[in-house]
Design a protein around this motif. Sequence first.
Motif, PDB file in Angstrom:
ATOM      1  N   GLU A 113     -17.643   9.942 -43.513  1.00  0.00           N
ATOM      2  CA  GLU A 113     -16.850  10.347 -42.341  1.00  0.00           C
ATOM      3  C   GLU A 113     -17.666  10.308 -41.040  1.00  0.00           C
ATOM      4  N   PRO A 114     -18.192   9.157 -40.668  1.00  0.00           N
ATOM      5  CA  PRO A 114     -19.039   9.082 -39.475  1.00  0.00           C
ATOM      6  C   PRO A 114     -18.313   9.332 -38.162  1.00  0.00           C
ATOM      7  N   THR A 115     -16.978   9.184 -38.124  1.00  0.00           N
ATOM      8  CA  THR A 115     -16.258   9.382 -36.865  1.00  0.00           C
ATOM      9  C   THR A 115     -15.636  10.766 -36.737  1.00  0.00           C
ATOM     10  N   ALA A 116     -15.898  11.662 -37.694  1.00  0.00           N
ATOM     11  CA  ALA A 116     -15.315  13.007 -37.628  1.00  0.00           C
ATOM     12  C   ALA A 116     -15.715  13.704 -36.330  1.00  0.00           C
ATOM     13  N   GLY A 117     -14.744  14.207 -35.615  1.00  0.00           N
ATOM     14  CA  GLY A 117     -15.005  14.933 -34.377  1.00  0.00           C
ATOM     15  C   GLY A 117     -15.231  14.063 -33.158  1.00  0.00           C
ATOM     16  N   MET A 118     -15.142  12.755 -33.311  1.00  0.00           N
ATOM     17  CA  MET A 118     -15.376  11.861 -32.173  1.00  0.00           C
ATOM     18  C   MET A 118     -14.111  11.681 -31.337  1.00  0.00           C
ATOM     19  N   SER A 119     -14.324  11.339 -30.078  1.00  0.00           N
ATOM     20  CA  SER A 119     -13.211  10.970 -29.208  1.00  0.00           C
ATOM     21  C   SER A 119     -12.741   9.560 -29.574  1.00  0.00           C
ATOM     22  N   PHE A 120     -11.591   9.165 -29.034  1.00  0.00           N
ATOM     23  CA  PHE A 120     -11.074   7.817 -29.299  1.00  0.00           C
ATOM     24  C   PHE A 120     -12.079   6.759 -28.858  1.00  0.00           C
ATOM     25  N   GLU A 121     -12.677   6.928 -27.688  1.00  0.00           N
ATOM     26  CA  GLU A 121     -13.635   5.943 -27.176  1.00  0.00           C
ATOM     27  C   GLU A 121     -14.883   5.901 -28.049  1.00  0.00           C
ATOM     28  N   GLU A 122     -15.355   7.055 -28.504  1.00  0.00           N
ATOM     29  CA  GLU A 122     -16.531   7.085 -29.381  1.00  0.00           C
ATOM     30  C   GLU A 122     -16.239   6.387 -30.706  1.00  0.00           C
ATOM     31  N   ARG A 123     -15.021   6.562 -31.230  1.00  0.00           N
ATOM     32  CA  ARG A 123     -14.651   5.867 -32.475  1.00  0.00           C
ATOM     33  C   ARG A 123     -14.624   4.360 -32.261  1.00  0.00           C
ATOM     34  N   ARG A 124     -14.110   3.933 -31.119  1.00  0.00           N
ATOM     35  CA  ARG A 124     -14.059   2.498 -30.827  1.00  0.00           C
ATOM     36  C   ARG A 124     -15.460   1.907 -30.777  1.00  0.00           C
ATOM     37  N   VAL A 125     -16.366   2.588 -30.086  1.00  0.00           N
ATOM     38  CA  VAL A 125     -17.739   2.100 -29.975  1.00  0.00           C
ATOM     39  C   VAL A 125     -18.419   2.114 -31.338  1.00  0.00           C
ATOM     40  N   THR A 126     -18.165   3.164 -32.125  1.00  0.00           N
ATOM     41  CA  THR A 126     -18.759   3.236 -33.468  1.00  0.00           C
ATOM     42  C   THR A 126     -18.349   2.031 -34.297  1.00  0.00           C
ATOM     43  N   GLY A 127     -17.085   1.636 -34.193  1.00  0.00           N
ATOM     44  CA  GLY A 127     -16.621   0.451 -34.905  1.00  0.00           C
ATOM     45  C   GLY A 127     -17.383  -0.795 -34.477  1.00  0.00           C
ATOM     46  N   GLU A 128     -17.608  -0.944 -33.190  1.00  0.00           N
ATOM     47  CA  GLU A 128     -18.367  -2.089 -32.682  1.00  0.00           C
ATOM     48  C   GLU A 128     -19.799  -2.077 -33.203  1.00  0.00           C
ATOM     49  N   LEU A 129     -20.424  -0.901 -33.208  1.00  0.00           N
ATOM     50  CA  LEU A 129     -21.809  -0.786 -33.673  1.00  0.00           C
ATOM     51  C   LEU A 129     -21.927  -1.131 -35.154  1.00  0.00           C
ATOM     52  N   LEU A 130     -20.952  -0.703 -35.956  1.00  0.00           N
ATOM     53  CA  LEU A 130     -21.006  -0.974 -37.389  1.00  0.00           C
ATOM     54  C   LEU A 130     -20.727  -2.443 -37.699  1.00  0.00           C
ATOM     55  N   ILE A 131     -19.750  -3.026 -37.040  1.00  0.00           N
ATOM     56  CA  ILE A 131     -19.425  -4.437 -37.280  1.00  0.00           C
ATOM     57  C   ILE A 131     -20.626  -5.328 -36.986  1.00  0.00           C
ATOM     58  N   ALA A 132     -21.433  -4.932 -36.008  1.00  0.00           N
ATOM     59  CA  ALA A 132     -22.626  -5.710 -35.660  1.00  0.00           C
ATOM     60  C   ALA A 132     -23.667  -5.715 -36.787  1.00  0.00           C
ATOM     61  N   LEU A 133     -23.511  -4.822 -37.775  1.00  0.00           N
ATOM     62  CA  LEU A 133     -24.462  -4.730 -38.891  1.00  0.00           C
ATOM     63  C   LEU A 133     -24.075  -5.632 -40.055  1.00  0.00           C
ATOM     64  N   LYS A 134     -22.967  -6.342 -39.940  1.00  0.00           N
ATOM     65  CA  LYS A 134     -22.389  -7.058 -41.080  1.00  0.00           C
ATOM     66  C   LYS A 134     -23.360  -8.029 -41.743  1.00  0.00           C
ATOM     67  N   ASP A 135     -24.208  -8.685 -40.974  1.00  0.00           N
ATOM     68  CA  ASP A 135     -25.133  -9.659 -41.561  1.00  0.00           C
ATOM     69  C   ASP A 135     -26.442  -9.023 -42.026  1.00  0.00           C
ATOM     70  N   ARG A 136     -26.555  -7.681 -41.885  1.00  0.00           N
ATOM     71  CA  ARG A 136     -27.806  -7.001 -42.247  1.00  0.00           C
ATOM     72  C   ARG A 136     -27.721  -6.213 -43.540  1.00  0.00           C
ATOM     73  N   CYS A 137     -26.565  -5.671 -43.852  1.00  0.00           N
ATOM     74  CA  CYS A 137     -26.465  -4.829 -45.045  1.00  0.00           C
ATOM     75  C   CYS A 137     -25.017  -4.689 -45.477  1.00  0.00           C
ATOM     76  N   SER A 138     -24.836  -4.150 -46.673  1.00  0.00           N
ATOM     77  CA  SER A 138     -23.503  -3.780 -47.144  1.00  0.00           C
ATOM     78  C   SER A 138     -23.222  -2.341 -46.718  1.00  0.00           C
TER      79      SER A 138
END
Length: 244
Positions: free
Chosen positions: A170-195
């Motif tokens: 639950e990494p987005t628990a308690g986050m604002s809508f904008e923080e959740r959006r940015v979190t999604g961008e940060l995680l997608i950028a990891l796709k070629d580095r790990c599962s």
Amino acid sequence: MPLLEVCGVTKAFGRLMALRGVDLTVGENEFHGLIGPNGSGKSTLLKCVAGAELPTKGTIRFARRDITAEAPAQRARAGLSLKFQITSVLPALTVYDNVLLALQARNPISSLIFSRTRGTLHERVMHVLEQFRLVERSTERAAALSHGQQQWLEIAMALACEPRLLLLDEPTAGMSFEERRVTGELLIALKDRCSLVIVEHDLDFIRSICDRLTVLDQGNVVDCGTVSDIQSSAKVREVYLTRV
């Protein structure tokens, strides 16, 4: 060959059966989401994979290695990294030093005693902070960060040693809508580095980043498949209509 194989995992807490013969496979560079009603066993399954809990029955294999009974530190050295739901950054330390400590965790004690690693790890620390948009806050105490930024810092710490599999509860628990959006961008950028295996209640968020989803209910796997498979699953609709 899958990176992670969970086979028939059962977890009992006394008479409470938190997991009932759960199967799960995760491939290399796959983002896999765990969803389901509260109390369905999602976080327990994540803890069993990480070693925070040991299964009552079943096996867990990581990179073809049986890790079912291994300690969390052994799993971490093999390439597993877990971020729990509750943020566990060190608030009195700077943002920089939180990431530095995560990197130093794998260094020999002798090198830490004589402070030999700080200089050699500087570039890696700054690179990690840049990836998570925290460079400008590097000299501030972690306590000064917003809730969302503290979550990003902890994910950065979990990734500092370049794991092959990242587990997020639950990494987005308690986050604002904008923080959740940015979190999604940060995680997608990891796709070629790990599962990634992620537990999340925000269905829109988890659908936007995951390749596959596993749905749990009362410790059982209800269904597993692609996002479109799960969206059209009658079994899943029944669970969410009757249990959520």
